[in-house]
Structures are given as C-alpha cells and as structure tokens.
Design a protein around this motif. Structure first.
Motif, PDB file in Angstrom:
ATOM      1  N   ASP A   4      80.184 -20.627  38.920  1.00  0.00           N
ATOM      2  CA  ASP A   4      81.301 -21.217  39.654  1.00  0.00           C
ATOM      3  C   ASP A   4      80.796 -22.362  40.524  1.00  0.00           C
ATOM      4  O   ASP A   4      80.343 -22.137  41.644  1.00  0.00           O
ATOM      5  N   GLU A  83      80.331 -20.317  31.015  1.00  0.00           N
ATOM      6  CA  GLU A  83      81.763 -20.022  30.959  1.00  0.00           C
ATOM      7  C   GLU A  83      82.017 -18.633  30.377  1.00  0.00           C
ATOM      8  O   GLU A  83      82.892 -17.891  30.855  1.00  0.00           O
ATOM      9  N   GLU A  84      81.242 -18.268  29.349  1.00  0.00           N
ATOM     10  CA  GLU A  84      81.402 -16.942  28.765  1.00  0.00           C
ATOM     11  C   GLU A  84      81.073 -15.853  29.779  1.00  0.00           C
ATOM     12  O   GLU A  84      81.803 -14.845  29.900  1.00  0.00           O
ATOM     13  N   ASP A  87      83.724 -15.220  32.419  1.00  0.00           N
ATOM     14  CA  ASP A  87      84.906 -14.506  31.923  1.00  0.00           C
ATOM     15  C   ASP A  87      84.645 -13.015  31.695  1.00  0.00           C
ATOM     16  O   ASP A  87      85.587 -12.261  31.433  1.00  0.00           O
ATOM     17  N   ARG A  88      83.379 -12.613  31.773  1.00  0.00           N
ATOM     18  CA  ARG A  88      83.032 -11.214  31.502  1.00  0.00           C
ATOM     19  C   ARG A  88      83.013 -10.398  32.796  1.00  0.00           C
ATOM     20  O   ARG A  88      82.696 -10.920  33.872  1.00  0.00           O
TER      21      ARG A  88
END
Length: 227
Positions: A4, A83-84, A87-88
């Motif tokens: 982030d 990014e992956e 999202d986890r």
C-alpha cells in the motif's frame, strides 16, 4: 515490498521512493540504509541468498547496494505480485509469496561466481571470524584472487563481508540475552568492547546504545545488554 503506497529509503545522502526495493550488500564507508514506513503500512519482506537474488534479478550483485534499486528495474513482475498479496488475507500471504518466488527461481538459470557465493556461505557459518587466508584456501584460490573474484561478482571484499557478518551475529546473539556489550564483544571475535563500538559506528552510523533506543522496541524478546 509495500502492499500500500511507496517505501522511503535513506541511503548515502539520497532518498529513494518505490513500491518495492531490491537491496544488496552494504558498501565500505557508507552506513546501513534507513527505511521509513507509514503507521501500519503493510509490508512483505524476503531475505534471499546472494545466489538466489542474482538468479532472480539477472544483475551482478556488485551493481546493487544496500540502498537498493526499484524492483521495477530488475523484477518486472513484482507489482502484480504486490497487488495479489494485498488482495489476500494476511494468513495466506506468506504461502503465496513463497510459491511465486519459487516459481520465478525455477524459470531462471543459475548464474554468478560460485567461488564468491561459497565464500559468503563460509563467512556466514564462521560468523565472520575466518581469515581471508583461510577463506581463500577453502576455495582453492590465492587471497589476492579471492579478493578479485568477490569484488567483481559482489562489489565487496571478503574482509568487509566478514565485518558485516560478525556484527550481524553479535546483534543476533545479544538479542538472546547478554550481561554486557563487553561479553558480546568477547563472544563474537572482537578485540574488546571498543572494537565492537567502532564497527557499529562505522557500519551502522550510530552506537549500540543509541541503536537500541531507536530499534529495540521493534525487536521481540530483546534483552538489553548493560553498557
């Protein structure tokens, strides 16, 4: 790797911002890099062996110092990985990160100087206390040839790598509990406490006490040695 926003890195009078940083070895005459993060900024951190890092990046480690380079320059897939991971769920991120890195390593060919990497392993195993002559003999090289191989491949000498390894081992050992910094110095191959303080100031840019005041709160289980 930030999940982030950018990371801020201070190194050798420069300030660098990037979503992900690939950092290499400390350099003689330049203190360790300082990283600034926002409060509760999510970060994924991976420590790789020198050979694995060179295989992933395809870049000689002599070209990457502790200040790092933007991962975009050497790992074009890292932003999609970031990014992956973002999202986890938090409890899944480590497994996903490990799987993606292993997949990338399997796609690459081994590269680099095996003599230099083997010497680094020996420096780590001996906690930085082996002499250059002993390191060279183990690699079946002359001391002069070993210095050349390590500078060409890694950008640092065996003596400097040993100083860094010895200081790292001393800090790790002190975290397990020590009566004083003098005891730490004696156990980890320093001539005396002043020798340890000198290396600390030269490599870290601060004293052991000042470093603990700044970083000790982030070290779980740290038991502060007496001055």
């Amino acid at each position: 790797m930030s999940l982030d926003g950018p990371i801020e890195v201070h190194y050798d009078t420069r300030v660098h911002h990037a979503r992900a940083i690939v950092a290499g070895f400390m350099r003689p005459g330049i203190v360790a890099a300082a990283t600034t993060l926002r409060s509760q900024q999510p970060i994924a951190y991976v420590e790789l062996s020198p050979s694995a890092l060179q295989r992933l990046t395809g870049v000689p480690l002599s070209e990457i110092d502790a200040g790092g380079v933007s991962a975009d320059e050497v790992l074009p897939w890292v932003n999609s990985l970031s990014e992956e991971l973002a999202d986890r769920p938090v409890d899944q991120r480590e497994a996903v990160l490990r799987a993606r890195l292993l997949d990338q390593l399997h796609r690459t060919d081994d590269a680099g100087s095996e003599d230099a990497f083997r010497t680094l392993d020996q420096i780590r195993d001996t906690r930085g206390t082996a002499s250059v002559e002993d390191l060279a003999q183990s690699s079946h090289l002359s001391p002069r040839r070993l210095r050349y191989v390590m500078r060409r491949s890694l950008g640092i000498s065996p003596k400097f790598a040993s100083r860094v390894a010895r200081l790292g081992s001393a800090l790790t050992g002190a975290s397990a509990g020590a009566g004083s910094w003098a005891e730490v110095a004696a156990e980890y191959g320093y001539h005396d406490q002043s020798h340890l303080v000198h290396d600390f100031r030269d490599l870290m840019g601060t004293s052991p006490t000042a470093w603990l005041d700044e970083e000790g709160r982030n070290l779980q289980g740290w038991q502060r040695p007496a001055p």
